[in-house]
Design an enzyme around this catalytic site. Structure first.
Site, mmCIF file in Angstrom:
data_model
loop_
_atom_site.group_PDB
_atom_site.id
_atom_site.type_symbol
_atom_site.label_atom_id
_atom_site.label_comp_id
_atom_site.label_asym_id
_atom_site.label_seq_id
_atom_site.Cartn_x
_atom_site.Cartn_y
_atom_site.Cartn_z
ATOM 1 N N HIS A 187 0.736 -1.182 -0.028
ATOM 2 C CA HIS A 187 -0.078 0.190 -0.162
ATOM 3 C C HIS A 187 0.868 1.305 -0.068
ATOM 4 C CE1 HIS A 187 0.419 -0.104 4.421
ATOM 5 N NE2 HIS A 187 0.426 1.234 4.379
ATOM 6 N N ASP A 223 0.323 -7.600 1.652
ATOM 7 C CA ASP A 223 0.657 -6.229 1.643
ATOM 8 C C ASP A 223 2.027 -6.118 1.582
ATOM 9 O OD1 ASP A 223 0.201 -3.668 1.453
ATOM 10 O OD2 ASP A 223 -0.197 -3.286 3.538
ATOM 11 N N SER A 232 4.626 2.642 7.825
ATOM 12 C CA SER A 232 4.359 1.343 7.101
ATOM 13 C C SER A 232 5.616 0.989 6.178
ATOM 14 C CB SER A 232 3.143 1.700 6.039
ATOM 15 O OG SER A 232 2.023 1.920 6.977
#
Length: 474
Positions: free
Chosen positions: A102, A132, A205
């Site tokens: 992402h 992911d 992230s």
């Protein structure tokens, strides 16, 4: 007093050392920081093509706003650049970098900033939206400092961990905490998250979660927060999941997961009792479409209790075991069938190729006799007719008993049965006529069973439900 105070401090220090509390994370941070990177992505976002959203179409002000936009160079209509920030880490001296999917999804340009301040453009090698994870590659003449993956299965609740990344776009940052929980599942099929209270915020992230040996045991992916900031509940995808994905992306540019070809559900206590299983474990097969399992002789109603030499705890565990097994490998699958175990040899297919495939309906079968009705177990049942098949999502060769009504005070209603459901099996044998289900109930009662297993189809999707026979006798 001075001696007592000194002894007390020394005793506390010994206690802290025994608990493994580090005096400082500075040496570890200094060692591994050069391998952590900031990631900036750029994406082209289309501009508006007119004054839509500003004034209603046909409004007398429409020409005015169009002229105003033209005088300003048409900036509202031009494509614009959108930037995003994230983190990552180098896993090889030749420039492979791991981050979250992402972070880079939809990006036109990906720029890597290293701890030294230098920058390099990166190319996307491959992604896996299921976990992911994304793999990037930079080209450099100099060998890059990198970190290695550790064994996430050895991480224990209470172990110290350290997160690194680019939180909220503020640049390189370190946070520390402990492993709060293991084997967390959020929403994905292959989820295996390590939960930590190390501060993780937006921008972290894709960054690494380190153990105290400087090994990556997780990739920081998500936080649980009511306000968007860290409240001490962060999730890192376990390294033992990530390494398998990265290896496949590096070799193939895509994932290649094993595929068994069954629909499954968990074995509950009442299902286990109805099938004569000692424990409520394994994966109950609800349907076997065309594929590897069908070719190996697997049947609906089998309970998969062992896969490739490892016990199967539940459906989630089986999905991960199969997905982590090489495509084309022949594996031993032990199933529980009609009160005994049976071993099947299954050659796995590839999940990515099979996803979205819909098995064709099987032909054949004569119409059942003229409809009757039967009330039992809180259900009002009647045989399937040709007129009902299309509405019920059944194929031409599929028969069964239609649930016309469900007593809202019955166990059947509590278990989720509703009008329109179709019972295709009872006691793991097909039912077509009302007498069939009466015979299956009689057989189960004679065998001393307290419940009977029904195979229910709703909209074509199968599910097993165990209903108590004692309730039906009252």
């Amino acid at each position: 007093m001075g001696f007592v105070a000194t002894a007390l401090v020394f005793s506390q220090a010994l206690g802290a050392a025994a608990r493994g509390t580090p005096e400082s994370f500075a040496d570890l941070a200094e060692l591994i920081s050069p391998s952590v990177v900031n990631i900036t992505t750029s994406t082209t976002v289309a501009g508006r093509t007119g004054p839509q959203g500003i004034v209603p179409e046909g409004s007398p002000f429409e020409d005015f706003f169009r002229e105003f936009n033209d005088r300003n160079g048409g900036q509202g209509n031009r494509p614009r650049r959108s930037s995003a920030l994230g983190s990552g880490f180098v896993i090889s001296e030749d420039g492979f970098i791991v981050t979250n999917n992402h972070v880079i999804e939809g990006a036109d340009e990906i720029m890597i900033e290293f701890f030294s301040g230098s920058e390099l453009p990166a190319e996307l090698v491959g992604t896996d939206p299921n976990t992911d994870i994304a793999l990037l590659k930079v080209t450099t003449d100099e060998p890059l400092p990198f970190v290695s993956f550790g064994d996430s299965d050895t991480a224990r609740v209470g172990d110290w961990v350290m997160a690194m990344g680019n939180p909220l776009g503020q640049g390189f940052s370190v946070s520390a905490g402990i492993v709060s929980a293991r084997n967390r599942a959020l929403s994905g099929t292959y989820d295996d998250y390590i939960q930590t209270d190390a501060a993780i915020n937006r921008g972290n992230s894709g960054g690494p979660l380190f153990n105290m040996d400087g090994e990556v045991i997780g990739v920081n992916t998500a936080i649980l927060s009511p306000n968007g900031g860290s409240i001490g509940i962060g999730f890192s995808m376990a390294s033992n999941v990530v390494t398998k994905v990265v290896d496949q992306l590096q070799e193939f540019g895509e994932t290649r997961r094993g595929w068994l070809g069954v629909r499954i559900q968990d074995v509950t206590d009442d299902v286990a009792e109805a099938m004569g299983l000692e424990t409520a474990s394994g994966a109950l097969v609800t349907d076997v479409p065309e594929g590897p399992a069908m070719e190996a002789g697997m049947q609906s109603g089998d309970v998969i209790i062992s896969f490739d030499g490892r016990d199967v705890a539940d459906t989630r565990g089986l999905v991960r075991q199969v997905g982590n097994t090489a495509v084309g490998k022949s594996v031993r699958v032990v199933v529980w069938r009609e009160g005994a175990t049976e071993t099947l040899m299954v050659t796995l297919g590839r999940r990515e190729e099979a996803e979205g495939a819909i098995p064709a309906a099987q032909p054949g079968g004569e119409d059942p006799a003229e409809p009757e009705k039967l009330d039992l177990l809180g259900l009002t049942l009647s045989p399937v007719t040709d007129e009902m098949r299309e509405d019920l999502g059944l194929g031409a060769g599929e028969d069964g008993l239609v649930v016309e009504a469900v007593d809202e005070l019955s166990q059947a209603y509590e278990k989720g049965l509703r009008a329109g459901d179709v019972i295709t099996e009872a006691g793991q044998q097909k039912v077509r006529a009302l007498s069939d289900i009466e015979d299956r109930i009689a057989d189960a009662t004679e065998a001393g069973r307290k419940s009977i297993l029904l195979l229910i189809r709703r909209g074509g999707e199968p599910r097993f439900v165990a209903l108590s026979l004692e309730e039906g006798e009252e």
